[in-house]
Each structure stands twice: as structure tokens, then as C-alpha cells.
Enzyme design. Structure first.
Site, PDB file in Angstrom:
ATOM      1  N   GLU A 136      56.464  83.616  52.525  1.00 49.68           N
ATOM      2  CA  GLU A 136      55.593  84.551  51.971  1.00 49.68           C
ATOM      3  C   GLU A 136      55.664  84.636  50.328  1.00 49.68           C
ATOM      4  O   GLU A 136      54.842  85.057  49.754  1.00 49.68           O
ATOM      5  CB  GLU A 136      55.994  85.805  52.422  1.00 49.68           C
ATOM      6  CG  GLU A 136      55.625  86.224  53.922  1.00 49.68           C
ATOM      7  CD  GLU A 136      54.249  85.908  53.939  1.00 49.68           C
ATOM      8  OE1 GLU A 136      53.071  86.679  53.578  1.00 49.68           O
ATOM      9  OE2 GLU A 136      53.706  85.387  55.166  1.00 49.68           O
ATOM     10  N   SER A 424      37.255  98.215 108.873  1.00 47.95           N
ATOM     11  CA  SER A 424      37.952  98.394 110.101  1.00 47.95           C
ATOM     12  C   SER A 424      39.623  98.703 109.641  1.00 47.95           C
ATOM     13  O   SER A 424      40.460  99.095 110.266  1.00 47.95           O
ATOM     14  CB  SER A 424      38.056  97.386 110.796  1.00 47.95           C
ATOM     15  OG  SER A 424      36.944  96.968 111.412  1.00 47.95           O
TER      16      SER A 424
END
Length: 718
Positions: A136, A424
Site C-alpha cells: 500500500e 402422500s
């Protein structure tokens, strides 16, 4: 003689020679300057005008510069005096975090903005500190907060790439980035704006905003030391997956403190600064490792790593922790967050720890089963979806998969959000109502053509899936082969209200169908509620509330703020009836429509379910240890092709449960075999509709039976 010599003898007669006078230095004013020919005409006039303008500009510039410098110093001084101590700027989150633990107390997911705790430039790993600076701001310890060289380079790159001078590369120093993270000292106010609006305002890239950041950065350089600025930066930077600060990110991705990361891990963490979401290792590990390799080269070029150390780190890239590989807990974590109290989950301002019922081994089993079946049993390109829920008999959810994409968060969860017709799979609750009235699995019913007149709708004639009729069958055989007509007859005989009451008390709380199609699963339910209802059958007939939260406490507190005592509720049917129903459901798996669910010689019980036009397919069942529910279908209700509950859902169930039970001893189901005594005949006469049902009821009552068509529950005669 002496006097003569002094005063005028012969020697005195000669006049004294005058000494040459030394020329006096000429005054400066009297010196003649070498004459410079003055140009005449327009050229000379232009040159004189240019010189005058330059002298004027210089006089204005240095005066304006002096004033600007004083004003800048005043602003910098004002900001510097208003800045709080550095220790107060480390945790800048607008909301709290939630850490989710599995049932063994291991972290498996995070939510919110996680803050792992404060780290300093002195306590973090030197590799991490060096990786941040190399990536950076390589001149961080040498500049005064701004880097004209970096800004000029960024502008040049932006222009060369066809962007605006301030678009793209920023050339910001770590100090300037920290000023942006602090939003120039403006705190977040949830009453005036949303968090997203606040973040957008803080990240604006206008010239005015950039100028303000520069002033604020200079003030920080005056107020704080370089290490303090770096400390603020390391604690406030967002690093993906909700992690704020390098300690939280290190814990999240590697399961260790930022003080202990090695060079490869440090490079991966530093690589998140440029684009946290894009380079997050939980999103794309390969991309994250490639970015880390670039940072390792930068560290080597700047002297932070030797050639040997760089090679070692590149040959041994960072590995994610087990919790990080599980990403963010997926559907289960989302469900727990949505079911817990909002002020301690979705909108918490505190750091909260939640212990859950999740079993990570079972969760992996469910995910692997889903992937295996779709990879080996489903045609490529199919858009069909599926969901899985595994729980204990008390309702404690052990695993949840809400769709084919297993490692997601915030996605549509088909296990808890999708209401679908049950088909079912609803039939066990019809027979539960009958068993509750004292009927036996060996009682019989006539499987024959049936037509019922429905007021307002006309005649309704249910049919079996095979379009065949099987005559006199036991209740066990009717459930085993999923016969529709017997299920409707039993439901009509015991009373729909009673069937609806039993199903509702077992946890199927959605609006249940009012007509005779109730027995065939025309009502909708979620998978988690269906699985919970089956858990009530396994535990002996008591209702359960599916739950995932065990207890909740604040970070650093030892005592929980709230606890869940368990999911078992009131009894719905007698334990004897529940055990008889388990016997009937065991026959579904061992001899009936659910045979594809068998594995390992275990006693298993369950029920298949397929809705009209095969839009939904279910298999829900249990062993003596766990209950699992499977749903399969399309999100847009497109009919499935060639799929029934006894097919792919049963296979997903088998693959899931076989993995879940690996290494577990064989345990018998808690079922009760029916006695060999006299059975009760529930056949209706040949007539159909309400008249035939009434005749059947009267015959049963006259014969001494205990049936009832109302919603009450008389004690059965024995």
C-alpha cells in the site's frame, strides 16, 4: 648636524617628492554599467511586458502561498487538536457481530461486522506489517502524510488508461486511506442515514473530498506517530466476509491471531486491501493465492523477504481453516439468524455468541449426498432443486441444505421458505388420527372405486397412482403401497377435522385443505415443518418445534442471556399409537414405495410423496437416531420428469443417512407390532358420497367399534 638634517640643511633644500595618490574607489552609483542595447520595436516591448508579468505573478504567488500556508496550518492545527486518542479509533463498526458455534462449541459461521480485537503495529506479525507497507505505501515511514510522487504517478496511469485523473488509481498513502476509513471524523448516525449511504459518502472521490482527506491526513501526522496511524488502519480496514480489521480477518480465514500468521498468510491478508470481495479466499481461493504471490514478490523486491523465504512462501500457499472452508454457515446460519431475537441477531449492536444445534459432520454428509446424486443421477443442465433437513427426535436441527448451491448465504432457503404441496407424505397423519382412536395397523379397508360429492364442486373420484384397485387391504398395506382411496376413506371416516387437528398439533401449521383431498396432501407445508412432524412420530407421539439456537450470550460474558430448553412439546397421540405408526412406516421402506431408501441393514421408516403432475417429490423418514426430510422440485412449479418420491428423493435420503450413520451401531426402531386379535373393518358400502360414509359409520357403531366422524377423540374400546 642633526638639526640641519632635520630642519633644512642641504638635504632640506630639495623639495620632497609627492607620493602618488592612490586612486579612490569609485562609488557604486558612479560606476558605469556596461550598456545593454535595448531592443526597440514590438519585440522589445513584448519582452518587457513578459518580465513585468512574471515579476507580478511571483509577487502574488508568494503572498498567496504564504496566506494559504497559514490557513492550511490553521486547519491542520484545528483537526489535530480535535482528534481523539488513537486507542479510541480502533473499533469503528456501525453494528455488532454474531459468532455462531456448533453443538460442540466450534466456530462455523459469522454474521455482521466481526471485530477480532485490537492489534497494534508492534503486536502483529512482522510479515503482516511488511506486507501491508510493501503493498500500500512503501514510503510510509518517510513521507509527511502525502506522497506527491505517488499522486503524480497515479494521475499519469489513469490518464494513460483512458480514465479521469482521479478515477481508478488513487495514489493515496496509508495515512490518507486511514483518513477515509475514519470518514474525516464524521460519526455514523443511523437516525439520519443508512449505513450504505454513510459508506458511500465516506468514499466519494471528488476534488473537494480529496483536498479534505489531505488536510485530515496532515493533521493525523501531527497528532499521531506513524505506528499509531498504521495501528488505526490495521484495525479499521474492511477485509471481506464481514471482517473488520486484520485480527478478525486472520481469525476468520485461518483460525489464528494476526500475531501468528506466516509470510504466505500475511500476503493473502494484505492482498484483500485492494478489493476485499474479489480477492476473499472464501470466494475464490486460487485468485486470492495468485494475488498473494504478487505481494510476496513485492516484499522480496523491497527487502522484506529473502529469496529463500519468498520461494518457501510461494511453494506453501496459505490454507483456509475448516470454518472458513465452510464459508459462512450457509442456509443453517441464515435460518438461526432469522429465528433468533432481532436485537441480538440481525440488528445487534453488540458482539454476540450463539451456540447452535449444528453438527458439522452431518452437515457435510448432507451436502456431499446432494452433490453426489445430482452429479450421478440427474441429467446435466437440469434446473431442478432439492432441499435437505436432518434433525434429532427432539427437533434439534443438525443439518440444513436449502438448495443445490450449498455454500451460500442470504440465498432463498427452500428448506424453510418454500411452501409446497406434501402429497402422500401427509398420509401418516391420516393414519395417526385413526390409530389415536384405537384402530390397529391390521384393520382393513376396501380399495375400490370411490366418488364423493363435494358441495359447490361436484363429484370427486380419487384414483391410485397405478390406476388399479386391490380390494380388501390392511391399513399397513394401504400406507405401505401409498394407496389413495383407502387414505381418503380413513380420513372421511375418522373425520377431516380430527385429521387436521392431529396434523396441526404435530406442527403442520399452514392452512390445511378443507375438502377430502386433505388426505392426499393437497395442503402446503415447508420441509422443516414436515421433518419436525415426523420427528414427533419417532419420539413417541409428542410435538416438536424445530430449533437451532441452544443459548446466546454476549462476548466475554460467561452466563447466557437466553437458552432453549428443547423442542419437545405436548403429546399429540398416545405412545402406543406412535409405535404402531412407526411399524406401518417401516413397511414403506422394507416392502413398499420407499425401498430405495434402504441401506446398511438398518431398521428404517419413512414415507414417499408425489404431488399432482409431479411438481413436488418428497421422502421423509427416520432411523432410531435421526430424522431426515428431502424435497425435490422446480422453483417455478414445472413438473418433474420421471421423478417420484420413491425415486431421486429416496436416493438423496439414502445417501445422506448412510453418510450420517457411518460408524454408528445398529439401533432398532421403537415400533410396536400389532397383535393377532380381531381386526376392525372400515370398509364403506358400494354406495359413495356422504350416504355411504354414514352407513359405514352406523355399521361400525352398531358393531361396537370406537370410530367417530367428528373432530373429537373418544377413548377406543378394547
Amino acid at each position: 648636524m642633526v638639526a640641519d638634517k632635520r630642519y633644512g640643511g642641504k638635504a632640506a633644500a630639495k623639495p620632497a617628492r609627492k607620493a602618488k595618490a592612490k586612486p579612490k574607489p569609485a562609488r557604486r552609483s558612479q560606476r558605469k554599467k556596461p550598456s545593454r542595447p535595448r531592443r526597440g520595436g514590438l519585440i522589445g516591448l513584448g519582452q518587457r511586458l513578459i518580465r513585468w508579468v512574471i515579476r507580478l505573478i511571483w509577487r502574488v504567488v508568494w503572498r498567496v502561498g504564504l496566506v494559504a500556508g497559514v490557513v492550511l496550518a490553521l486547519f491542520v492545527g484545528y483537526y489535530a487538536t480535535s482528534l481523539p486518542p488513537a486507542t479510541e479509533l480502533l473499533d469503528g463498526r456501525a453494528r455488532g457481530s454474531v459468532t455462531l458455534l456448533d453443538h460442540e462449541g466450534r466456530v462455523f459461521a459469522w454474521r455482521g461486522d466481526q471485530f477480532g480485537g485490537a492489534v497494534t503495529a508492534q503486536t502483529v506479525s512482522p510479515h503482516l506489517k511488511n506486507a501491508i507497507i510493501a503493498t500500500e505505501d512503501r514510503r510510509f515511514y518517510r513521507h509527511f502524510g502525502l506522497s506527491p510522487r505517488g499522486i503524480a504517478s497515479a494521475v499519469r496511469i489513469n490518464l494513460s488508461e483512458g480514465r479521469g485523473p482521479l478515477s481508478g488509481h488513487g495514489g493515496s498513502t496509508i495515512t490518507q486511506q486511514t483518513a477515509k476509513l475514519l470518514c474525516l471524523g464524521v460519526p455514523y448516525n443511523p437516525e439520519t442515514q443508512s449505513e450504505a449511504e454513510y459508506e458511500t459518502e465516506c468514499r466519494r472521490g471528488t476534488i473537494k473530498r480529496k483536498a479534505s482527506e489531505a488536510v485530515y491526513a496532515l493533521a493525523m501526522e501531527v497528532k499521531y506517530s506513524k505506528d499509531e496511524i498504521l495501528t488505526i488502519y490495521m484495525n479499521r480496514a474492511f477485509l471481506g466476509a464481514g471482517a473488520r480489521g486484520f485480527e478478525a480477518a486472520s481469525q476468520r480465514y485461518f483460525g489464528k491471531s494476526a500475531a501468528n500468521v506466516d509470510a504466505a498468510e500475511a500476503a493473502m491478508l494484505a492482498g484483500l486491501l485492494v478489493a476485499p470481495t474479489r480477492f476473499a479466499p472464501t470466494n475464490d481461493l486460487t485468485r486470492s493465492r495468485n494475488r498473494a504471490a504478487t505481494i510476496l514478490r513485492l516484499m522480496n523486491e523491497q527487502g522484506f523477504l529473502s529469496d529463500a523465504e519468498t520461494k518457501t512462501a510461494q511453494n506453501n500457499p496459505a490454507e483456509l481453516s475448516e470454518a472458513a472452508e465452510a464459508r459462512s454457515g450457509g442456509y443453517f446460519a441464515d435460518w438461526v439468524m432469522s429465528s433468533g431475537p432481532e436485537f441480538f441477531t440481525r440488528k445487534t449492536t453488540e458482539d454476540v455468541i450463539i451456540r447452535t444445534t449444528l453438527d458439522q459432520r452431518i452437515q457435510r454428509s448432507a451436502e456431499d449426498a446432494m452433490k453426489w446424486v445430482f452429479a450421478n443421477k440427474v441429467r446435466e443442465g437440469s434446473k431442478a432443486q432439492a432441499a435437505i433437513v436432518v434433525m434429532s427426535a427432539d427437533g434439534a436441527v443438525r443439518a440444513m441444505v436449502g438448495g443445490r448451491r450449498t455454500r451460500v448465504d442470504g440465498a432463498f432457503n427452500r428448506a424453510v421458505q418454500a411452501k409446497r404441496q406434501t402429497g402422500s407424505a401427509f398420509k401418516p397423519f391420516v393414519y395417526a388420527a385413526a390409530l389415536d382412536l384405537g384402530y390397529s395397523p391390521n384393520d382393513t379397508v376396501e380399495d375400490e372405486p370411490l366418488t364423493i360429492d363435494i358441495p359447490g364442486s361436484g363429484p370427486w373420484s380419487p384414483r391410485n397412482y397405478t390406476n388399479r384397485y386391490y380390494g380388501t387391504v390392511t391399513l399397513t398395506r394401504a400406507l405401505q403401497d401409498s394407496l389413495n382411496i383407502p387414505a381418503v376413506k380413513v380420513s372421511e371416516f375418522v373425520g377431516r377435522d380430527l385429521v387436521r387437528e392431529v396434523a396441526t398439533q404435530f406442527g403442520l401449521e399452514s392452512d390445511l385443505a378443507a375438502g377430502p383431498a386433505l388426505a392426499l396432501g393437497a395442503s402446503e407445508s415447508t420441509l422443516i415443518n414436515m421433518t419436525g412432524a415426523y420427528a414427533g412420530i419417532l419420539n413417541g407421539g409428542s410435538s416438536v418445534t424445530p430449533y437451532g439456537l441452544i443459548d446466546l450470550r454476549l462476548l466475554d460474558d460467561k452466563e447466557p442471556l437466553m437458552e432453549t430448553g428443547g423442542g419437545i412439546g405436548e403429546r399429540v397421540i398416545p405412545e402406543e399409537a406412535a409405535r404402531q405408526l412407526i411399524y406401518m412406516m417401516e413397511k414403506v421402506v422394507s416392502q413398499g414405495t420407499g425401498q430405495r431408501a434402504q441401506f446398511g441393514g438398518r431398521e428404517l421408516a419413512g414415507k414417499t410423496g408425489t404431488t399432482q403432475a409431479a411438481r413436488d417429490a418428497w421422502f421423509v423418514g427416520f432411523s432410531a437416531d435421526y430424522v431426515a426430510g428431502i424435497w425435490m422440485g422446480y422453483d417455478d412449479n414445472t413438473p418433474l420428469t420421471g421423478v417420484t418420491g420413491g425415486g431421486l428423493p429416496a436416493e438423496i435420503w439414502r445417501e445422506t443417512m448412510s453418510r450420517v450413520h457411518e460408524g454408528m451401531p445398529l439401533s432398532p426402531l421403537p415400533m410396536m407390532l400389532p397383535g393377532q386379535g380381531e381386526t376392525r373393518d372400515t370398509r364403506t358400502p358400494t354406495g359413495s358420497g356422504p350416504v355411504g360414509l354414514l352407513e359405514s359409520l352406523l355399521r361400525d357403531i352398531l358393531g361396537g367399534g370406537g370410530g367417530a366422524s367428528s373432530g373429537t377423540r373418544p377413548q377406543p374400546e378394547r
